[in-house]
Design a protein around this motif. Sequence first.
Motif, PDB file in Angstrom:
ATOM      1  N   VAL A 226       7.966 -21.759  22.362  1.00 48.88           N
ATOM      2  CA  VAL A 226       7.204 -22.711  23.161  1.00 48.88           C
ATOM      3  C   VAL A 226       8.184 -23.726  23.724  1.00 48.88           C
ATOM      4  O   VAL A 226       8.963 -24.325  22.997  1.00 48.88           O
ATOM      5  N   LYS A 227       8.145 -23.915  25.026  1.00 46.80           N
ATOM      6  CA  LYS A 227       9.084 -24.802  25.701  1.00 46.80           C
ATOM      7  C   LYS A 227       8.550 -26.229  25.760  1.00 46.80           C
ATOM      8  O   LYS A 227       7.355 -26.456  25.748  1.00 46.80           O
ATOM      9  N   VAL A 228       9.481 -27.149  25.834  1.00 46.66           N
ATOM     10  CA  VAL A 228       9.134 -28.559  26.014  1.00 46.66           C
ATOM     11  C   VAL A 228       8.918 -28.791  27.505  1.00 46.66           C
ATOM     12  O   VAL A 228       9.686 -28.322  28.339  1.00 46.66           O
ATOM     13  N   ASN A 229       7.870 -29.516  27.833  1.00 41.72           N
ATOM     14  CA  ASN A 229       7.551 -29.804  29.226  1.00 41.72           C
ATOM     15  C   ASN A 229       8.632 -30.705  29.808  1.00 41.72           C
ATOM     16  O   ASN A 229       8.885 -31.809  29.312  1.00 41.72           O
ATOM     17  N   ILE A 230       9.272 -30.244  30.870  1.00 43.23           N
ATOM     18  CA  ILE A 230      10.373 -30.983  31.480  1.00 43.23           C
ATOM     19  C   ILE A 230       9.900 -32.285  32.118  1.00 43.23           C
ATOM     20  O   ILE A 230      10.639 -33.274  32.160  1.00 43.23           O
ATOM     21  N   LYS A 231       8.662 -32.322  32.585  1.00 46.13           N
ATOM     22  CA  LYS A 231       8.133 -33.560  33.175  1.00 46.13           C
ATOM     23  C   LYS A 231       7.957 -34.635  32.111  1.00 46.13           C
ATOM     24  O   LYS A 231       8.154 -35.821  32.389  1.00 46.13           O
ATOM     25  N   ALA A 232       7.600 -34.239  30.893  1.00 51.27           N
ATOM     26  CA  ALA A 232       7.468 -35.206  29.811  1.00 51.27           C
ATOM     27  C   ALA A 232       8.826 -35.803  29.458  1.00 51.27           C
ATOM     28  O   ALA A 232       8.960 -37.017  29.263  1.00 51.27           O
ATOM     29  N   VAL A 233       9.848 -34.958  29.407  1.00 55.37           N
ATOM     30  CA  VAL A 233      11.199 -35.439  29.122  1.00 55.37           C
ATOM     31  C   VAL A 233      11.684 -36.348  30.242  1.00 55.37           C
ATOM     32  O   VAL A 233      12.258 -37.416  29.976  1.00 55.37           O
ATOM     33  N   LEU A 234      11.432 -35.970  31.485  1.00 53.04           N
ATOM     34  CA  LEU A 234      11.848 -36.782  32.625  1.00 53.04           C
ATOM     35  C   LEU A 234      11.148 -38.139  32.635  1.00 53.04           C
ATOM     36  O   LEU A 234      11.764 -39.169  32.926  1.00 53.04           O
ATOM     37  N   SER A 235       9.882 -38.160  32.281  1.00 49.13           N
ATOM     38  CA  SER A 235       9.144 -39.419  32.212  1.00 49.13           C
ATOM     39  C   SER A 235       9.747 -40.342  31.160  1.00 49.13           C
ATOM     40  O   SER A 235       9.906 -41.544  31.388  1.00 49.13           O
TER      41      SER A 235
ATOM     42  N   SER B 190      -1.614 -25.657  29.035  1.00 46.51           N
ATOM     43  CA  SER B 190      -0.442 -24.833  28.764  1.00 46.51           C
ATOM     44  C   SER B 190      -0.040 -24.977  27.302  1.00 46.51           C
ATOM     45  O   SER B 190      -0.576 -25.795  26.562  1.00 46.51           O
ATOM     46  N   LEU B 191       0.909 -24.176  26.908  1.00 47.99           N
ATOM     47  CA  LEU B 191       1.391 -24.210  25.530  1.00 47.99           C
ATOM     48  C   LEU B 191       2.657 -25.048  25.390  1.00 47.99           C
ATOM     49  O   LEU B 191       3.329 -24.966  24.364  1.00 47.99           O
ATOM     50  N   HIS B 192       2.976 -25.830  26.391  1.00 50.66           N
ATOM     51  CA  HIS B 192       4.186 -26.646  26.338  1.00 50.66           C
ATOM     52  C   HIS B 192       4.066 -27.730  25.273  1.00 50.66           C
ATOM     53  O   HIS B 192       2.982 -28.252  24.998  1.00 50.66           O
ATOM     54  N   ARG B 193       5.201 -28.075  24.704  1.00 50.04           N
ATOM     55  CA  ARG B 193       5.269 -29.199  23.776  1.00 50.04           C
ATOM     56  C   ARG B 193       5.734 -30.432  24.537  1.00 50.04           C
ATOM     57  O   ARG B 193       6.152 -30.356  25.666  1.00 50.04           O
ATOM     58  N   GLY B 194       5.659 -31.582  23.906  1.00 54.42           N
ATOM     59  CA  GLY B 194       6.157 -32.806  24.522  1.00 54.42           C
ATOM     60  C   GLY B 194       5.089 -33.819  24.845  1.00 54.42           C
ATOM     61  O   GLY B 194       5.330 -34.742  25.605  1.00 54.42           O
ATOM     62  N   LYS B 195       3.914 -33.661  24.253  1.00 58.54           N
ATOM     63  CA  LYS B 195       2.842 -34.614  24.546  1.00 58.54           C
ATOM     64  C   LYS B 195       3.215 -36.024  24.101  1.00 58.54           C
ATOM     65  O   LYS B 195       2.933 -36.998  24.788  1.00 58.54           O
TER      66      LYS B 195
END
Length: 91
Positions: free
Chosen positions: A11-20, A58-63
Amino acid sequence: MTGRHVGIRAVKVNIKAVLSFVLAVLSLMFVYVSLVAMALSIVGFVIGLFALWEMRSSLHRGKGLAIAGVIINAVSFMIPIVLVVLAYFVF
């Protein structure tokens, strides 16, 4: 079958969450350059909201990163405003 993982998907980390979150940290670093901090925080806030909206389906992590990015960006947007108001009343 040793060494093989059957049925496990990364499961990938959401890149938009990291960018935020990264933009939130940068906006806190530039808080005394108010226009830069406010621009970074607005962009980071919007990207964080998009990340939260995207992660619903989605199944992305990073909430947690997205929530932290939204909160920190909102606070770093308000800090220059508060500093200007305080400077007006003090001086």
